[in-house]
Design a protein around this motif. Sequence first.
Motif, mmCIF file in Angstrom:
data_model
loop_
_atom_site.group_PDB
_atom_site.id
_atom_site.type_symbol
_atom_site.label_atom_id
_atom_site.label_comp_id
_atom_site.label_asym_id
_atom_site.label_seq_id
_atom_site.Cartn_x
_atom_site.Cartn_y
_atom_site.Cartn_z
ATOM 1 N N GLU A 300 0.836 -1.195 0.000
ATOM 2 C CA GLU A 300 0.000 0.000 0.000
ATOM 3 C C GLU A 300 0.876 1.252 0.000
ATOM 4 O O GLU A 300 2.052 1.201 0.327
ATOM 5 C CB GLU A 300 -0.926 0.003 1.224
ATOM 6 C CG GLU A 300 -1.885 -1.172 1.277
ATOM 7 C CD GLU A 300 -2.837 -1.076 2.465
ATOM 8 O OE1 GLU A 300 -3.008 0.047 2.985
ATOM 9 O OE2 GLU A 300 -3.383 -2.118 2.858
ATOM 10 N N ARG A 301 0.295 2.359 -0.387
ATOM 11 C CA ARG A 301 1.016 3.625 -0.372
ATOM 12 C C ARG A 301 0.334 4.569 0.605
ATOM 13 O O ARG A 301 -0.622 5.242 0.290
ATOM 14 C CB ARG A 301 1.056 4.238 -1.771
ATOM 15 C CG ARG A 301 2.166 3.659 -2.645
ATOM 16 C CD ARG A 301 3.538 4.032 -2.091
ATOM 17 N NE ARG A 301 4.621 3.482 -2.914
ATOM 18 C CZ ARG A 301 5.286 2.379 -2.613
ATOM 19 N NH1 ARG A 301 4.980 1.693 -1.536
ATOM 20 N NH2 ARG A 301 6.281 1.960 -3.388
ATOM 21 N N HIS A 303 1.264 7.553 3.572
ATOM 22 C CA HIS A 303 2.225 8.411 4.253
ATOM 23 C C HIS A 303 1.528 9.726 4.580
ATOM 24 O O HIS A 303 1.550 10.685 3.793
ATOM 25 C CB HIS A 303 3.460 8.665 3.385
ATOM 26 C CG HIS A 303 4.735 8.554 4.159
ATOM 27 N ND1 HIS A 303 5.718 7.625 3.867
ATOM 28 C CD2 HIS A 303 5.176 9.221 5.243
ATOM 29 C CE1 HIS A 303 6.709 7.726 4.722
ATOM 30 N NE2 HIS A 303 6.405 8.702 5.571
ATOM 31 N N ASP A 329 -0.683 10.142 0.948
ATOM 32 C CA ASP A 329 -1.252 8.811 0.674
ATOM 33 C C ASP A 329 -1.389 8.606 -0.829
ATOM 34 O O ASP A 329 -1.812 9.504 -1.565
ATOM 35 C CB ASP A 329 -2.620 8.665 1.345
ATOM 36 C CG ASP A 329 -2.513 8.572 2.859
ATOM 37 O OD1 ASP A 329 -1.396 8.365 3.360
ATOM 38 O OD2 ASP A 329 -3.556 8.715 3.532
ATOM 39 N N ASP A 332 4.067 7.919 -4.658
ATOM 40 C CA ASP A 332 5.368 7.249 -4.689
ATOM 41 C C ASP A 332 6.527 8.234 -4.691
ATOM 42 O O ASP A 332 7.648 7.864 -4.359
ATOM 43 C CB ASP A 332 5.494 6.386 -5.960
ATOM 44 C CG ASP A 332 4.466 5.280 -6.020
ATOM 45 O OD1 ASP A 332 4.499 4.406 -5.145
ATOM 46 O OD2 ASP A 332 3.625 5.297 -6.942
ATOM 47 N N ASN A 372 3.129 3.139 5.256
ATOM 48 C CA ASN A 372 3.307 1.738 4.904
ATOM 49 C C ASN A 372 4.723 1.289 5.251
ATOM 50 O O ASN A 372 5.647 2.107 5.376
ATOM 51 C CB ASN A 372 3.047 1.508 3.411
ATOM 52 C CG ASN A 372 3.982 2.309 2.521
ATOM 53 O OD1 ASN A 372 3.694 3.445 2.173
ATOM 54 N ND2 ASN A 372 5.115 1.726 2.157
ATOM 55 N N CYS A 374 8.376 -0.298 4.590
ATOM 56 C CA CYS A 374 9.286 -0.289 3.444
ATOM 57 C C CYS A 374 10.278 -1.440 3.607
ATOM 58 O O CYS A 374 10.660 -1.786 4.723
ATOM 59 C CB CYS A 374 10.010 1.044 3.309
ATOM 60 S SG CYS A 374 11.201 1.406 4.617
ATOM 61 N N LYS A 445 9.606 3.940 -3.222
ATOM 62 C CA LYS A 445 9.117 5.262 -2.794
ATOM 63 C C LYS A 445 10.304 6.208 -2.647
ATOM 64 O O LYS A 445 11.356 5.824 -2.124
ATOM 65 C CB LYS A 445 8.365 5.144 -1.475
ATOM 66 C CG LYS A 445 7.744 6.458 -0.993
ATOM 67 C CD LYS A 445 7.131 6.340 0.395
ATOM 68 C CE LYS A 445 5.836 5.564 0.379
ATOM 69 N NZ LYS A 445 5.153 5.629 1.707
ATOM 70 N N ASN A 466 0.835 10.066 -8.872
ATOM 71 C CA ASN A 466 1.532 9.456 -7.746
ATOM 72 C C ASN A 466 2.664 10.336 -7.214
ATOM 73 O O ASN A 466 3.566 9.848 -6.539
ATOM 74 C CB ASN A 466 2.114 8.088 -8.150
ATOM 75 C CG ASN A 466 3.167 8.202 -9.233
ATOM 76 O OD1 ASN A 466 3.170 9.156 -9.997
ATOM 77 N ND2 ASN A 466 4.064 7.220 -9.296
#
Length: 504
Positions: A300-301, A303, A329, A332, A372, A374, A445, A466
């Motif tokens: 998932e992305r 942040h 959110d 990337d 998420n 990493c 990311k 993104n």
Amino acid sequence: MKVFLMHKDRDFNPRSPSVPAGKQKLPPNEQALTQDLELNTLFEAMAGGDKFLLDVAKQAVLSSLDTPEEILYRQEILKDCLKYPDVIRQIYRIPIQSIENKHKRWMGIFSHYPSAVLSGAVEMVQMFVGLLKTLKQIADEHGEGFQSEGFRRFFAMIQQELDDDYFVTVENHLKALRFRRGVLLSAELGNGNEGTNYILCKTNHGDQNWLKEVFQKKSKTYSFTLHPRDEYGARALGELRDQGVNLVANALAQSADHIDSFLNVLQLELAFYMGCLNLAERLAQMGEPIAFPQVTPASERRHSFTGLYDVSLALTMKKNVVGNDVNADGRDLVFITGANQGGKSTFLRSIGLAQLMMQCGMFVPAESFSANLCNGLFTHYKREEDTTMTSGKFDEELSRMSTIVDLVKPGSMVLFNESFAATNEREGSEIARQIVRALLEKGIKIFYVTHLYDLASSFHHKHMDNAIFLRAERQPDGSRTFKLIEGEPLQTSYGIDLYTEVFG
């Protein structure tokens, strides 16, 4: 007995000069992370001057957990620690007391003589019994208040395995193994009439009244008395005694070693939480907030955060520092541009610190935080000129980038700070563009702080779904708020503000 306060199903085995060797290793980019994110400031705050806590903090923070479930397990235990800090310190004092007791008086369980091994093991187990009783008392008095799965299981294990019957049994065995009335052995005659098959026998003295022992009818026995100066005779009897007590000495020494190992693991695993308590107290004294992050899988992305601040800067300045609110959110790529000395590098460092703290199960320096996982955190920061002159500054940057490329994998996160600015803007921007594109294609990311307008604007013009672009805020009068806001890259970094400040 198992502690299981760092992992649900295994012990915490760091690899450090000051703690027992284990299987875990520090990440290959540990030195770069420590330098770029100023991790030593964080580690020293957690250690509070304790070398053991320093080593454990370093290993734990740099050894990221792999799943949200593992992080949640450790978070819940840490919440209990923050709720009952005095109880945690009482428990941590138990293995410390064990170490101090062993240092004060050497206990000869490592001797070559069974009698010395037995005596040392009896003394050590007796010392351990007192400490285990203290641990049992803490479990009985405070165990019900703890809510985490780890502590509830730990206290249940203590109460079950260290019940009253256990202590009575151990005390009786220790009393018998002191052999205050001598040792009863049986043996057989072997070749050449040498003794063999020595067996330690249980005496029938019991706890009967001494008057009954005096007047009790005894069977006929044969005995002899050594002369006080008969050294060889005494040595021979000592060897016979050692033959008889050898097995029980080894068994008791193994029991002592088992308890000692349990206390060592307890100290090791609680050391991480002690470091977290030290850090939380330091931040509370400065009025800085902490939050337990919401963690999602690497696929998932996520942040987003409010009030995220650089904990190393706060610890260094010993006062509140400016926090930032960002919702990245689904993104990337995060580009950070704007005025010189506007807080860009500080913000980037706060991102890296929060990620490491989250992934080792700690709280993070923010009012709220969600991100998420990493699969590896990497930093590519500008460096000072190579004093050895073995390579140029730009060559050194490319060399470090090559090392990172060899290590990153899908789901990793890379923090760039003024990378590839050692050459002209056109060349630096083109190299950075190609690297960023390649990393994005591999699902990595990226947070990128840059003054390269050509680089940042080229991505901004693509209107990528993104990507998000942040800019260090600058007031009309040239002052810095150290806040980051969403905004397109500007052609100027307002270096004139610095010139004016310095030269008027």
